[in-house]
Design a protein around this motif. Structure first.
Motif, PDB file in Angstrom:
ATOM      1  N   ALA A  81      11.799  11.209   0.618  1.00  0.00           N
ATOM      2  CA  ALA A  81      10.995  10.512   1.634  1.00  0.00           C
ATOM      3  C   ALA A  81       9.779   9.873   0.977  1.00  0.00           C
ATOM      4  O   ALA A  81       9.454   8.702   1.206  1.00  0.00           O
ATOM      5  CB  ALA A  81      10.561  11.494   2.717  1.00  0.00           C
ATOM      6  N   PHE A  82       9.144  10.644   0.138  1.00  0.00           N
ATOM      7  CA  PHE A  82       7.963  10.142  -0.571  1.00  0.00           C
ATOM      8  C   PHE A  82       8.343   8.963  -1.464  1.00  0.00           C
ATOM      9  O   PHE A  82       7.676   7.926  -1.474  1.00  0.00           O
ATOM     10  CB  PHE A  82       7.368  11.278  -1.404  1.00  0.00           C
ATOM     11  CG  PHE A  82       6.298  10.839  -2.350  1.00  0.00           C
ATOM     12  CD1 PHE A  82       5.030  10.524  -1.874  1.00  0.00           C
ATOM     13  CD2 PHE A  82       6.550  10.733  -3.700  1.00  0.00           C
ATOM     14  CE1 PHE A  82       4.041  10.113  -2.745  1.00  0.00           C
ATOM     15  CE2 PHE A  82       5.568  10.319  -4.578  1.00  0.00           C
ATOM     16  CZ  PHE A  82       4.302  10.008  -4.093  1.00  0.00           C
ATOM     17  N   ALA A  83       9.477   9.130  -2.171  1.00  0.00           N
ATOM     18  CA  ALA A  83       9.927   8.077  -3.081  1.00  0.00           C
ATOM     19  C   ALA A  83      10.190   6.786  -2.323  1.00  0.00           C
ATOM     20  O   ALA A  83       9.741   5.705  -2.734  1.00  0.00           O
ATOM     21  CB  ALA A  83      11.181   8.530  -3.810  1.00  0.00           C
ATOM     22  N   LEU A  84      10.883   6.909  -1.173  1.00  0.00           N
ATOM     23  CA  LEU A  84      11.204   5.720  -0.379  1.00  0.00           C
ATOM     24  C   LEU A  84       9.934   5.044   0.135  1.00  0.00           C
ATOM     25  O   LEU A  84       9.830   3.826   0.148  1.00  0.00           O
ATOM     26  CB  LEU A  84      12.120   6.091   0.788  1.00  0.00           C
ATOM     27  CG  LEU A  84      13.594   6.256   0.402  1.00  0.00           C
ATOM     28  CD1 LEU A  84      14.414   6.716   1.593  1.00  0.00           C
ATOM     29  CD2 LEU A  84      14.150   4.931  -0.129  1.00  0.00           C
ATOM     30  N   THR A  85       8.974   5.882   0.570  1.00  0.00           N
ATOM     31  CA  THR A  85       7.707   5.326   1.066  1.00  0.00           C
ATOM     32  C   THR A  85       7.022   4.536  -0.041  1.00  0.00           C
ATOM     33  O   THR A  85       6.551   3.415   0.177  1.00  0.00           O
ATOM     34  CB  THR A  85       6.779   6.461   1.540  1.00  0.00           C
ATOM     35  OG1 THR A  85       7.514   7.310   2.415  1.00  0.00           O
ATOM     36  CG2 THR A  85       5.577   5.907   2.261  1.00  0.00           C
ATOM     37  N   VAL A  86       6.985   5.113  -1.223  1.00  0.00           N
ATOM     38  CA  VAL A  86       6.322   4.448  -2.348  1.00  0.00           C
ATOM     39  C   VAL A  86       7.040   3.143  -2.690  1.00  0.00           C
ATOM     40  O   VAL A  86       6.414   2.089  -2.824  1.00  0.00           O
ATOM     41  CB  VAL A  86       6.293   5.378  -3.583  1.00  0.00           C
ATOM     42  CG1 VAL A  86       5.871   4.611  -4.826  1.00  0.00           C
ATOM     43  CG2 VAL A  86       5.345   6.536  -3.348  1.00  0.00           C
ATOM     44  N   ILE A  87       8.368   3.227  -2.786  1.00  0.00           N
ATOM     45  CA  ILE A  87       9.148   2.034  -3.140  1.00  0.00           C
ATOM     46  C   ILE A  87       8.981   0.968  -2.064  1.00  0.00           C
ATOM     47  O   ILE A  87       8.773  -0.212  -2.352  1.00  0.00           O
ATOM     48  CB  ILE A  87      10.633   2.401  -3.341  1.00  0.00           C
ATOM     49  CG1 ILE A  87      10.799   3.280  -4.581  1.00  0.00           C
ATOM     50  CG2 ILE A  87      11.498   1.144  -3.455  1.00  0.00           C
ATOM     51  CD1 ILE A  87      12.138   3.960  -4.709  1.00  0.00           C
ATOM     52  N   GLY A  88       9.024   1.405  -0.776  1.00  0.00           N
ATOM     53  CA  GLY A  88       8.865   0.470   0.341  1.00  0.00           C
ATOM     54  C   GLY A  88       7.502  -0.204   0.315  1.00  0.00           C
ATOM     55  O   GLY A  88       7.396  -1.419   0.454  1.00  0.00           O
ATOM     56  N   THR A  89       6.467   0.613   0.101  1.00  0.00           N
ATOM     57  CA  THR A  89       5.103   0.075   0.099  1.00  0.00           C
ATOM     58  C   THR A  89       4.934  -0.953  -1.011  1.00  0.00           C
ATOM     59  O   THR A  89       4.445  -2.065  -0.781  1.00  0.00           O
ATOM     60  CB  THR A  89       4.087   1.218  -0.108  1.00  0.00           C
ATOM     61  OG1 THR A  89       4.361   2.232   0.837  1.00  0.00           O
ATOM     62  CG2 THR A  89       2.678   0.712   0.041  1.00  0.00           C
TER      63      THR A  89
END
Lengths: 156, 114
Positions: A81-89
């Motif tokens: 979840a954290f990884a996706l948030t970072v990549i998305g941001t």
């Protein structure tokens, strides 16, 4: 040349590791045979000796880069979840930035994609006070005085 | 990244160990253990070379083409990797010997001044 030796050895990495490990093992055996069983302890950590020997050839930095990379990937897999948030941001910010700059570049930095862009006029006809017609375009703005004569003024 | 570790046995002057290895090999090819033993014996136990400093030093010499390595069979019929000094290595040894003597004489002059 040193650099070629390094590259050649990098290609035969496995061989290098095996040779070195084997060599140190033999060294320890000979030491144990000559000095007794506590000799191995006296020579310190085998892993550290290997690492120091590898570092001479510049493998150390390569290894630590690879380890850093693997560590990062492992971290991401553990908290998706954290990884996706970072990549998305980062992705969103990058996309936005690119879009805004593309528009800025196309309209403000580059001349307009037409033949003779500086001969282009955008004409606003205004019947306000003073009754002067305003026009702006392509780096030239000016006004049409009531007499109808066009004055060119350079500036934005 | 490129961390500097404290070596278990602090090296004396940088490059000295390489010089001692080259000197040992100038008498003939030898394996790692043999080199360490020879240095220890000739120095009458004053210099003890651990593998932690011996093998990195040998790698440095290999990288600079001062020695060559080859697997062979040791005197007591065991597999061992033998190091042989190259022509470049001999040249290097001569040069290092000269600068070492120069340095040693300098140190001696300082220590003996009153």
């Amino acid at each position: 040349m040193k650099i070629w030796k390094r590259i050649r050895l990098l290609a035969q990495r496995r061989q290098f590791e095996d040779d070195l490990a084997e060599e140190m093992r033999i060294h320890r055996e000979m030491a144990a045979a000559a000095l007794g069983s506590d000799a191995a302890r006296a020579f310190g950590s085998a892993a550290m000796s290997m690492e120091d020997s590898r570092a001479v050839w510049g493998f150390g930095r390569l290894d630590s880069w690879r380890q850093d990379l693997r560590y990062a990937v492992r971290g991401f897999r553990k908290t998706p979840a954290f990884a996706l948030t970072v990549i998305g941001t980062i992705g969103l910010a990058l996309g936005l930035n690119t879009t805004v700059f593309s528009v800025f570049n196309a309209y403000l930095l580059k001349p307009h994609a037409v033949r003779d862009p500086y001969g282009l006029y955008l004409v606003h006809l205004g019947y306000g006070e003073g009754s002067r017609s305003q026009f702006h375009l392509a780096g030239i703005s000016g006004s049409v005085p009531p007499e109808g004569r066009v004055q060119r003024r350079h500036g934005l | 990244m490129g961390m500097k570790k404290a070596t278990p046995e602090a090296d004396f002057l940088p490059g000295t160990l390489e010089m001692l290895i080259l000197k040992t090999l100038s008498r003939g090819a030898n394996h790692g253990w043999g080199i360490a033993q020879h240095i220890q014996q000739v120095s009458q136990d004053a210099l003890k070379i651990g593998e932690g400093s011996l093998y990195p030093a040998l790698q440095r010499l290999l990288l600079n083409s001062f020695v060559e390595a080859e697997w062979g069979v040791s005197e007591n019929n065991r597999r061992a990797r033998f190091y042989r000094i190259t022509a470049e290595g001999r040249k290097q040894l001569l040069q290092e010997k000269k600068s070492f003597e120069f340095l040693l004489a300098g140190i001696a002059r300082v220590m003996e001044s009153s």
